[in-house]
Design a protein around this motif. Structure first.
Motif, PDB file in Angstrom:
ATOM      1  N   THR A  41       3.851  -7.932  -7.809  1.00  0.00           N
ATOM      2  CA  THR A  41       3.362  -8.337  -6.320  1.00  0.00           C
ATOM      3  C   THR A  41       3.025  -7.022  -5.572  1.00  0.00           C
ATOM      4  OG1 THR A  41       5.300  -9.943  -6.541  1.00  0.00           O
ATOM      5  CG2 THR A  41       4.011  -9.530  -4.354  1.00  0.00           C
ATOM      6  N   LEU A  42       3.649  -6.013  -5.478  1.00  0.00           N
ATOM      7  CA  LEU A  42       3.229  -4.653  -4.932  1.00  0.00           C
ATOM      8  C   LEU A  42       1.900  -4.388  -5.241  1.00  0.00           C
ATOM      9  CD1 LEU A  42       6.613  -3.122  -4.616  1.00  0.00           C
ATOM     10  CD2 LEU A  42       5.533  -3.872  -2.851  1.00  0.00           C
ATOM     11  N   GLU A  43       1.654  -4.251  -6.517  1.00  0.00           N
ATOM     12  CA  GLU A  43       0.343  -3.894  -7.045  1.00  0.00           C
ATOM     13  C   GLU A  43      -0.812  -5.026  -6.648  1.00  0.00           C
ATOM     14  OE1 GLU A  43      -2.068  -1.771 -10.740  1.00  0.00           O
ATOM     15  OE2 GLU A  43       0.046  -2.503 -11.137  1.00  0.00           O
ATOM     16  N   ALA A  44      -0.536  -6.123  -6.640  1.00  0.00           N
ATOM     17  CA  ALA A  44      -1.338  -7.182  -6.561  1.00  0.00           C
ATOM     18  C   ALA A  44      -1.725  -7.344  -5.206  1.00  0.00           C
ATOM     19  CB  ALA A  44      -0.957  -8.615  -7.127  1.00  0.00           C
ATOM     20  N   GLU A  45      -0.866  -7.202  -4.331  1.00  0.00           N
ATOM     21  CA  GLU A  45      -0.870  -7.324  -2.894  1.00  0.00           C
ATOM     22  C   GLU A  45      -1.525  -6.041  -2.097  1.00  0.00           C
ATOM     23  OE1 GLU A  45      -0.779 -10.243  -1.178  1.00  0.00           O
ATOM     24  OE2 GLU A  45      -0.677 -11.057  -3.150  1.00  0.00           O
ATOM     25  N   SER A  46      -1.503  -4.939  -2.832  1.00  0.00           N
ATOM     26  CA  SER A  46      -1.989  -3.631  -2.041  1.00  0.00           C
ATOM     27  C   SER A  46      -3.283  -3.470  -1.950  1.00  0.00           C
ATOM     28  CB  SER A  46      -1.614  -2.537  -3.139  1.00  0.00           C
ATOM     29  OG  SER A  46      -1.919  -1.048  -2.618  1.00  0.00           O
ATOM     30  N   PRO A  47      -3.738  -3.208  -0.910  1.00  0.00           N
ATOM     31  CA  PRO A  47      -5.173  -2.914  -0.407  1.00  0.00           C
ATOM     32  C   PRO A  47      -6.020  -1.784  -1.043  1.00  0.00           C
ATOM     33  CG  PRO A  47      -3.843  -2.267   1.409  1.00  0.00           C
ATOM     34  CD  PRO A  47      -2.993  -2.957   0.617  1.00  0.00           C
ATOM     35  N   VAL A  48      -4.821  -0.987  -1.597  1.00  0.00           N
ATOM     36  CA  VAL A  48      -5.519   0.407  -2.130  1.00  0.00           C
ATOM     37  C   VAL A  48      -5.158   0.149  -3.788  1.00  0.00           C
ATOM     38  CG1 VAL A  48      -5.149   1.852   0.045  1.00  0.00           C
ATOM     39  CG2 VAL A  48      -3.145   1.474  -1.652  1.00  0.00           C
ATOM     40  N   GLU A  49      -6.196   0.929  -4.312  1.00  0.00           N
ATOM     41  CA  GLU A  49      -6.003   1.205  -5.701  1.00  0.00           C
ATOM     42  C   GLU A  49      -5.264   2.260  -6.367  1.00  0.00           C
ATOM     43  OE1 GLU A  49      -7.185  -1.282  -8.292  1.00  0.00           O
ATOM     44  OE2 GLU A  49      -7.324  -2.555  -6.637  1.00  0.00           O
ATOM     45  N   PRO A  50      -4.504   2.137  -7.143  1.00  0.00           N
ATOM     46  CA  PRO A  50      -3.767   3.365  -7.605  1.00  0.00           C
ATOM     47  C   PRO A  50      -4.479   4.068  -8.755  1.00  0.00           C
ATOM     48  CG  PRO A  50      -2.841   1.605  -8.771  1.00  0.00           C
ATOM     49  CD  PRO A  50      -3.643   0.904  -7.578  1.00  0.00           C
ATOM     50  N   ALA A  66       0.903  -1.317   0.054  1.00  0.00           N
ATOM     51  CA  ALA A  66      -0.030  -0.187   0.035  1.00  0.00           C
ATOM     52  C   ALA A  66       0.936   1.202   0.038  1.00  0.00           C
ATOM     53  CB  ALA A  66      -0.800  -0.024   1.242  1.00  0.00           C
ATOM     54  N   THR A  67       1.995   1.264   0.756  1.00  0.00           N
ATOM     55  CA  THR A  67       2.661   2.337   0.966  1.00  0.00           C
ATOM     56  C   THR A  67       3.677   2.597  -0.507  1.00  0.00           C
ATOM     57  OG1 THR A  67       2.810   2.040   3.155  1.00  0.00           O
ATOM     58  CG2 THR A  67       4.691   3.220   2.114  1.00  0.00           C
ATOM     59  N   TYR A  68       3.981   1.840  -1.016  1.00  0.00           N
ATOM     60  CA  TYR A  68       4.679   1.907  -2.567  1.00  0.00           C
ATOM     61  C   TYR A  68       3.381   2.476  -3.489  1.00  0.00           C
ATOM     62  CZ  TYR A  68       9.485   0.593  -2.116  1.00  0.00           C
ATOM     63  OH  TYR A  68      10.726   0.899  -1.605  1.00  0.00           O
ATOM     64  N   VAL A  69       2.365   1.880  -3.645  1.00  0.00           N
ATOM     65  CA  VAL A  69       1.315   2.411  -4.536  1.00  0.00           C
ATOM     66  C   VAL A  69       0.921   3.900  -4.054  1.00  0.00           C
ATOM     67  CG1 VAL A  69      -1.236   2.292  -4.960  1.00  0.00           C
ATOM     68  CG2 VAL A  69       0.123   0.244  -4.983  1.00  0.00           C
ATOM     69  N   LEU A  70       1.086   4.347  -2.940  1.00  0.00           N
ATOM     70  CA  LEU A  70       0.905   5.690  -2.186  1.00  0.00           C
ATOM     71  C   LEU A  70       1.971   6.312  -2.802  1.00  0.00           C
ATOM     72  CD1 LEU A  70      -0.595   8.235  -0.658  1.00  0.00           C
ATOM     73  CD2 LEU A  70       0.637   7.324   1.576  1.00  0.00           C
ATOM     74  N   TYR A  71       3.294   6.150  -2.708  1.00  0.00           N
ATOM     75  CA  TYR A  71       4.694   6.709  -2.907  1.00  0.00           C
ATOM     76  C   TYR A  71       4.458   7.079  -4.544  1.00  0.00           C
ATOM     77  CZ  TYR A  71       9.381   7.070  -4.760  1.00  0.00           C
ATOM     78  OH  TYR A  71      10.354   7.360  -5.303  1.00  0.00           O
ATOM     79  N   HIS A  72       4.204   6.045  -5.419  1.00  0.00           N
ATOM     80  CA  HIS A  72       4.068   6.346  -7.009  1.00  0.00           C
ATOM     81  C   HIS A  72       2.954   7.316  -7.057  1.00  0.00           C
ATOM     82  CE1 HIS A  72       7.287   3.746  -8.182  1.00  0.00           C
ATOM     83  NE2 HIS A  72       6.744   2.688  -6.941  1.00  0.00           N
TER      84      HIS A  72
END
Length: 182
Positions: free
Chosen positions: A98-107, A40-46
């Motif tokens: 993996t980061l996108e697939a496992e993230s509970p938040v949608e970019p 989730a944090t990496y999705v937020l970061y991007h």
């Protein structure tokens, strides 16, 4: 890239940590939570970086600087999450897939939006991450992993602070007028 492979540890494997006195079952639950937060944090970061790169308008400078700082905060938190997962005997998520697939938040998608829309999307993501972090603080605390609970708690303060700043940017009181303001 070398054709030779010697896998030291497979993704998803959890060994527990003898040095940290964490048994494998508890470690597995906490590592799963940490990897969720990492994703989730990496999705937020991007998404924050995207907005940092694309912000325009009269308030460009302040927003550009804030979004850059917020992205750096997210990146630093991601590093702490990954290092803690590794210390507990796990393998932190690392691939973009993996980061996108496992993230509970949608970019947000690839399009560029006005800054109010972008910040509203950021605020929604921050809110979802805050809720998940609170749950994971409780999980770690209940499993007796006070150190992970403290790491999450300390970073929750920063995440909430950044979300609060976004909230302020979305307030209606501004010197800037535009056709898009409500």
């Amino acid at each position: 890239m070398s054709a030779q492979k010697h896998v030291l540890k497979h993704a998803g494997d959890v060994e527990g940590s003898e040095g940290l006195r964490m048994d494998e079952q508890k470690a597995e639950q906490i590592i799963d939570a940490l990897n969720t937060d990492l994703a989730a944090t990496y999705v937020l970061y991007h998404q924050l970086r995207k907005h940092h790169w694309n912000v325009e308008g009269a308030e460009f400078r302040d927003l550009h600087l804030f979004l850059g700082d917020a992205a750096e905060n997210a990146e630093a938190f991601a590093d702490e999450l990954a290092e803690r997962a590794q210390a507990l005997g796990g393998v932190p998520h690392a691939s973009m897939t993996t980061l996108e697939a496992e993230s509970p938040v949608e970019p947000e998608d690839e399009d560029v939006y006005d800054i109010r829309t972008s910040l509203a999307n950021d605020l929604e993501m921050y809110g979802d991450i805050i809720e998940t972090l609170r749950e994971h603080v409780d999980l770690a605390q209940n499993l007796g992993d006070h150190a992970t609970a403290e790491i999450l708690r300390e970073n929750l303060v920063q995440v909430e602070e950044d979300a609060h700043h976004v909230e302020h940017y979305l307030e209606g009181d501004t010197l800037v007028t535009a056709d898009t303001m409500e």
